[in-house]
Design a protein around this motif. Structure first.
Motif, PDB file in Angstrom:
ATOM      1  N   GLN A  39       1.013  -1.174  -0.010  1.00 20.67           N
ATOM      2  CA  GLN A  39       0.051   0.002   0.077  1.00 20.67           C
ATOM      3  C   GLN A  39       0.828   1.307  -0.032  1.00 20.67           C
ATOM      4  O   GLN A  39       1.530   1.593   0.990  1.00 20.67           O
ATOM      5  N   LYS A  43      -2.980   5.330  -1.827  1.00 23.11           N
ATOM      6  CA  LYS A  43      -3.646   4.425  -2.624  1.00 23.11           C
ATOM      7  C   LYS A  43      -4.105   3.091  -1.844  1.00 23.11           C
ATOM      8  O   LYS A  43      -3.745   2.934  -0.776  1.00 23.11           O
ATOM      9  N   GLN A  44      -4.961   2.381  -2.591  1.00 23.35           N
ATOM     10  CA  GLN A  44      -5.593   0.904  -1.970  1.00 23.35           C
ATOM     11  C   GLN A  44      -4.210  -0.087  -1.843  1.00 23.35           C
ATOM     12  O   GLN A  44      -3.496   0.192  -2.522  1.00 23.35           O
ATOM     13  N   GLU A  46      -2.670  -3.435  -2.589  1.00 23.61           N
ATOM     14  CA  GLU A  46      -2.699  -4.141  -3.895  1.00 23.61           C
ATOM     15  C   GLU A  46      -2.097  -5.229  -3.873  1.00 23.61           C
ATOM     16  O   GLU A  46      -1.132  -5.494  -2.960  1.00 23.61           O
TER      17      GLU A  46
END
Length: 117
Positions: A39, A43-44, A46
């Motif tokens: 992460q 941002k998310q 991933e």
């Protein structure tokens, strides 16, 4: 419950390498999937890569050819060898564990990887 402890993060220059390790303890089932997610700020989280107890792997397209995931089932440990690191790989990297029959996931505390000159 499963506890995960990651080690190996740090600061590295672009083009450099790092190796992350994650040890799982607690109620470990034989058939499981362990992996790495990351992460970046804003941002998310991933997927980076996963590996099951049979050795089957899955990688994000962004890391294919540069990162290698492996595991030692006897030690309940998963590794992530990261080569040719880029600034965009900078993130907190989290270890994950789940059984093959459930999506319920345990997470480590995360380890910071910073790629910068």
């Amino acid at each position: 419950q499963v506890q995960l402890v990651e080690t190996g993060g740090g600061l590295v220059q672009p083009g450099g390498s790092l190796r992350l390790s994650c040890v799982a303890s607690g109620s470990i089932f034989r058939n499981n999937v362990m992996g790495w997610y990351r992460q970046a700020p804003g941002k998310q989280r991933e997927l980076v890569a996963t590996i099951d107890t049979g050795g089957s792997t899955d990688y994000a397209d962004s890391v294919k050819g540069r990162f290698t995931i492996s595991r030692d089932n006897g030690k309940n440990t998963v590794y992530l060898q990261m080569n040719s690191l880029k600034p965009e790989d900078t993130a907190v990297y989290y270890c994950s564990y789940r059984t093959t029959w459930s999506l319920a996931t345990s997470w480590g505390q995360g380890t910071q990887v910073t790629v910068s000159s």
